[in-house]
Scaffold this active site. Structure first.
Site, PDB file in Angstrom:
ATOM      1  CG  ASP A  31      -1.981  -0.831   1.101  1.00 48.42           C
ATOM      2  OD1 ASP A  31      -1.929  -1.643   0.031  1.00 48.42           O
ATOM      3  OD2 ASP A  31      -2.843  -1.100   2.109  1.00 48.42           O
ATOM      4  CG  PHE A  34      -1.136   1.953  -4.783  1.00 52.66           C
ATOM      5  CD1 PHE A  34      -1.323   1.439  -6.044  1.00 52.66           C
ATOM      6  CD2 PHE A  34      -1.982   2.912  -4.609  1.00 52.66           C
ATOM      7  CE1 PHE A  34      -2.425   1.574  -6.944  1.00 52.66           C
ATOM      8  CE2 PHE A  34      -3.064   3.221  -5.462  1.00 52.66           C
ATOM      9  CZ  PHE A  34      -3.057   2.870  -6.671  1.00 52.66           C
ATOM     10  CD  GLU A 110     -22.848 -14.248 -17.730  1.00 47.50           C
ATOM     11  OE1 GLU A 110     -22.605 -13.061 -17.513  1.00 47.50           O
ATOM     12  OE2 GLU A 110     -22.571 -14.675 -18.621  1.00 47.50           O
ATOM     13  CE  LYS A 112     -31.896 -11.299 -13.761  1.00 47.87           C
ATOM     14  NZ  LYS A 112     -32.063 -10.223 -13.005  1.00 47.87           N
ATOM     15  CE  LYS A 315     -35.263 -12.580 -11.673  1.00 44.38           C
ATOM     16  NZ  LYS A 315     -36.259 -11.790 -11.165  1.00 44.38           N
ATOM     17  CB  CYS A 409     -57.028   5.229  17.276  1.00 40.08           C
ATOM     18  SG  CYS A 409     -55.381   5.615  17.984  1.00 40.08           S
ATOM     19  CB  CYS A 412     -56.470   8.572  21.164  1.00 40.53           C
ATOM     20  SG  CYS A 412     -57.166   8.583  19.419  1.00 40.53           S
ATOM     21  CB  CYS A 427     -55.815   7.643  14.475  1.00 42.21           C
ATOM     22  SG  CYS A 427     -56.618   8.466  15.850  1.00 42.21           S
ATOM     23  CB  CYS A 433     -54.190  10.490  18.376  1.00 44.27           C
ATOM     24  SG  CYS A 433     -53.493   8.915  18.305  1.00 44.27           S
TER      25      CYS A 433
HETATM   26  S1  IVH Z   1     -27.381 -10.170 -19.599  1.00 36.69           S
HETATM   27  C1  IVH Z   1     -29.750  -8.712 -23.103  1.00 36.69           C
HETATM   28  N1  IVH Z   1     -26.095 -11.290 -17.598  1.00 36.69           N
HETATM   29  O1  IVH Z   1     -30.358  -8.496 -15.162  1.00 36.69           O
HETATM   30  C2  IVH Z   1     -29.017  -9.545 -21.992  1.00 36.69           C
HETATM   31  N2  IVH Z   1     -27.658  -9.613 -17.194  1.00 36.69           N
HETATM   32  O2  IVH Z   1     -33.182  -8.806 -16.004  1.00 36.69           O
HETATM   33  C3  IVH Z   1     -28.214  -8.583 -21.104  1.00 36.69           C
HETATM   34  N3  IVH Z   1     -27.832  -8.955 -14.860  1.00 36.69           N
HETATM   35  O3  IVH Z   1     -30.647  -5.474 -16.946  1.00 36.69           O
HETATM   36  C4  IVH Z   1     -28.209  -9.107 -19.614  1.00 36.69           C
HETATM   37  N4  IVH Z   1     -26.588 -10.306 -14.162  1.00 36.69           N
HETATM   38  O4  IVH Z   1     -28.809  -5.759 -15.455  1.00 36.69           O
HETATM   39  C5  IVH Z   1     -26.885 -10.080 -17.826  1.00 36.69           C
HETATM   40  N5  IVH Z   1     -24.858 -12.171 -15.904  1.00 36.69           N
HETATM   41  C6  IVH Z   1     -25.838 -11.257 -16.420  1.00 36.69           C
HETATM   42  C7  IVH Z   1     -26.450 -10.275 -15.482  1.00 36.69           C
HETATM   43  C8  IVH Z   1     -27.519  -9.406 -16.073  1.00 36.69           C
HETATM   44  C9  IVH Z   1     -27.410  -9.259 -13.676  1.00 36.69           C
HETATM   45  C10 IVH Z   1     -29.117  -7.905 -15.043  1.00 36.69           C
HETATM   46  C11 IVH Z   1     -29.121  -6.781 -16.145  1.00 36.69           C
HETATM   47  C12 IVH Z   1     -30.367  -6.693 -16.748  1.00 36.69           C
HETATM   48  C13 IVH Z   1     -31.174  -7.641 -15.928  1.00 36.69           C
HETATM   49  C14 IVH Z   1     -32.050  -8.233 -16.800  1.00 36.69           C
END
Ligand code: IVH
Length: 671
Positions: A31, A34, A110, A112, A315, A409, A412, A427, A433
């Site tokens: 650090d 840097f 990947e 979300k 999801k 209420c 009161c 109320c 009150c």
């Molecule tokens: S791809 C056209 N990859 O989820 C596809 N989106 O519900 C573009 N998000 O607005 C999105 N992780 O902000 C993609 N690994 C991921 C993501 C991701 C989060 C969000 C993104 C998007 C929203 C859609």
């Protein structure tokens, strides 16, 4: 001139160390070393303002101020994702992809990330623009704030494309979120609800210096196709790998967070892994994103207006708990609004023990037929307060009776009322009150209003029970001798409280106005009203029409203000507070208009001046001028300080905007 190569070298070196430290979490220098390099660069840059670069590593600390975020169209729409909630849906989606695309399909898997989408545009390998998603077609330019995020490269290496757009998600890791809330708690301020909202709010702060302190992070999830194609990248996974090499933080730095699955079985294994492991991540995710890897196959599949056909979000289920609802209580807020609260048998959900949950309102309770004694499903979504989402009817006790919603209420005993178009009960006993009055006193004393130290909810309760206060005005009549008769109230605490009350007499009018608790008058409205009318008398004389002229005031607010100020009780209250020495007019220095010499003129203020920039901005407004966020055809003057970027000056010159120095500006005000 010998500084120039050294500046270049230091910028390159520091960008590289930043990447190693923040993105790879594998620093190669300490650090101190840097910091020493950074200090050297700061010094050299201050000697050579002509070499100013907004993308220099010295700019990570922020400090730039954005008045208004400019709206900018996206290079291509920022779409959303189709959602799925079960493995059957994932299977169906994959089957369709196989049917509709030629050859073998592999899927990238990947996370979300639960944050805020961002589009990053690089020109000449420098970060040129960072845009929010906005409505998907037009976003807002939040570049200044984004520059402070250390995992976003400001400048790309020579092997990166000259022009590049990538997209990703800005998140606030749990550790940074917790640290922020710990500070808020210490100050007695309202806590942030969740990391996602906090990240979104942070990105819209006007002060980038504050943004820099918050600890935002960013994961890349997309390299825009135009770029990718030109670059000879064949699939999404190639793009992500390349981007990792160009300095972006991609999921490749996290174990197993980015995989290329060659069939649905591998996809399912990825889903199962993260369903179980997601709680171990240092940031929030709300699912997994599956994408067709190859760009040519993506093209064949295409997109709907809302989302690409080649991608699918899976999801995870929100965390639920099952527990007994012991009883329903009713809370009365300072405005008289009634909130039903479920008191539960304690139950652990997603890492915390839940004992209370929100029930929204009478309609919601009736809709779900929630009864005392029921086993209920409680969900912890994005919000801090969990909510009751359903009843397990099979477990309903045989002697259960439908809930009869409160008609009086609880405090009161006044019959509750409910306006036709409103879901809530109220109320109506505003002046009598106790719960409402105590709520109003608490609001008045709160940090953002009168900021009376040492007077939180417990303090108000204590003074109330002892009969020492029945109104906000009574606070200013409190005597030390009376305070000392209270429990746990020694000389020190009493002294603190009294000096807190005394200090509140200096609180500016706009906060007094907010503290009075007029319905619908929040901080922003109070501020605008105070600045516009200057004093309470003037506000009192204003008709609803006059109030409606302010852009923040609509009919509901106008009516609430007129009603409040027209009431006899409130006039007495104000007179008593005024006699105690509170501020009911705007102090001279913050008076709205000092002159009109700058009327109808618009200004952009940029750079470093002999006084803080805000002070110059205030002068512009006090003399009738308008402030703009960026130089455009609508700008009349650019007030340019030192270290202002050359691009701004060039643009101003191109658009015939007059550029003023601080001295020239001051002569304009006092010729
Ligand atoms: S791809 C056209 N990859 O989820 C596809 N989106 O519900 C573009 N998000 O607005 C999105 N992780 O902000 C993609 N690994 C991921 C993501 C991701 C989060 C969000 C993104 C998007 C929203 C859609």
């Amino acid at each position: 001139m010998q500084e120039e190569p050294r500046i270049e070298e230091l910028r390159r070196t520091l960008h590289d160390h930043n990447y190693r430290y923040y993105v790879l979490a594998a620093p190669t220098i300490g650090d101190r070393e840097f910091d020493a390099l950074l200090s050297e660069l700061v010094l050299l840059e201050s000697a050579r303002p002509d070499l100013f670069d907004p993308n220099s590593p010295t700019q990570r600390v922020g400090g730039g101020f954005t008045e208004q975020f400019e709206k900018v169209p996206h290079s291509s729409p920022m779409l959303s994702l189709a959602n799925s909630y079960s493995s059957e849906e994932v299977q169906e989606w994959a089957d369709r992809i196989h049917r509709e695309s030629a050859g073998a399909t592999s899927f990238t898997c990947e996370l979300k990330y639960d944050g805020v989408a961002i589009a990053l545009q690089y020109e000449g390998r420098k970060l040129a623009r960072a845009l929010t998603r906005g409505d998907g077609t037009v976003g807002e330019d939040i570049t200044k704030n984004v520059r402070t995020i250390r995992t976003i490269p400001l400048s790309l290496p020579a092997d990166a494309p000259e022009q590049l757009e990538v997209r990703g998600e800005i998140i606030l890791p749990f550790a940074a979120f917790d640290a922020l809330n710990a500070k808020k708690k210490e100050k007695g301020e309202k806590l942030f609800a969740n990391p996602r909202n906090t990240a979104a709010g942070t990105l819209k702060l006007q002060d980038s210096g504050e943004v820099a302190k918050r600890g935002l992070d960013c994961f890349l999830y997309d390299v825009q196709l135009q770029t990718a194609e030109k670059w000879g990248v064949q699939g999404h996974s190639d793009g992500v790998r390349a981007a990792q090499g160009w300095g972006f933080k991609t999921p490749l730095v996290l174990g197993r967070a980015f995989e290329v699955a060659k069939d649905v079985e591998e996809v399912m294994a990825f889903l199962a892994h993260w369903d179980a492991e997601r709680h171990a991540l240092p940031f929030a995710i709300d699912g997994v994103v599956l994408k067709v890897d190859r760009h040519d196959q993506r093209k064949t599949l295409g997109s709907t207006a809302k989302a690409p056909r080649w991608a699918l979000a899976f999801k995870f289920e929100t965390e639920q708990g099952l527990t007994r609802l012991n009883h329903i209580a009713y809370q009365i807020g300072r405005t008289g609004a009634v909130t039903p609260v479920a008191h539960l048998e304690p139950v652990p959900i997603a890492g915390t023990t839940v004992q209370k949950a929100s029930l929204h309102n009478a309609d919601q309770i009736a809709l779900l037929d929630i009864r005392e004694g029921d086993m209920v499903r409680v969900e912890k979504g994005g919000e801090i307060i969990p909510k009751v989402v359903g009843v397990v009817l099979e477990e309903r006790p045989p002697d259960s009776v439908p809930l009869v919603y409160a008609t009086q209420c609880p405090d009161c005993h006044t019959p509750l009322v409910r306006a036709e178009e409103e879901a809530r009960h109220y109320c109506p006993n505003a002046s009598g009150c106790p719960e409402q009055i105590k709520g109003r006193i608490q609001h008045f004393a709160s940090r953002r209003a009168m900021n009376i130290d040492g007077l939180g909810s417990e303090g108000v309760e204590q003074l109330w029970s002892a009969g020492l206060i029945r109104d906000v005005a009574d606070l200013y009549q409190l005597q030390e001798s009376a305070l000392l008769t209270l429990d746990r109230m020694g000389e020190k605490r009493a002294g603190n409280l009294l000096s807190g009350i005394e200090a509140s007499k200096q609180v500016p009018f706009e906060r007094v106005l907010f503290g009075l608790g007029i319905r619908h008058v929040g901080e922003t409205v109070a501020k605008k009203l105070a600045r516009h009318f200057g004093a309470l008398e003037a506000l009192k004389e204003a008709t609803a029409e006059a109030l409606l002229e302010l852009d923040v005031v609509g009919p509901v607010i106008a009516e609430a203000v007129v009603d409040w100020l027209g009431s006899e009780d409130n006039s007495k209250r104000v007179e008593s507070l005024r006699a105690s020495g509170l501020q009911f007019s705007v102090a001279e220095v913050e008076q709205e208009a000092v002159s009109q010499v700058l009327a109808n003129k618009s200004f952009v203020v940029s750079g470093v001046f002999t006084v803080p920039r805000d002070e110059l901005k205030r002068l512009v407004e006090q003399h009738g001028g308008r402030l703009l966020g960026g130089v455009s055809g609508k700008t009349d003057f650019l007030l340019a300080g030192e270290k202002m970027g050359p691009a701004k000056r060039e643009k101003a010159e191109r658009l015939n905007v007059t550029v003023l120095s601080e001295a020239e500006f001051r002569t304009l005000l006092a010729p």
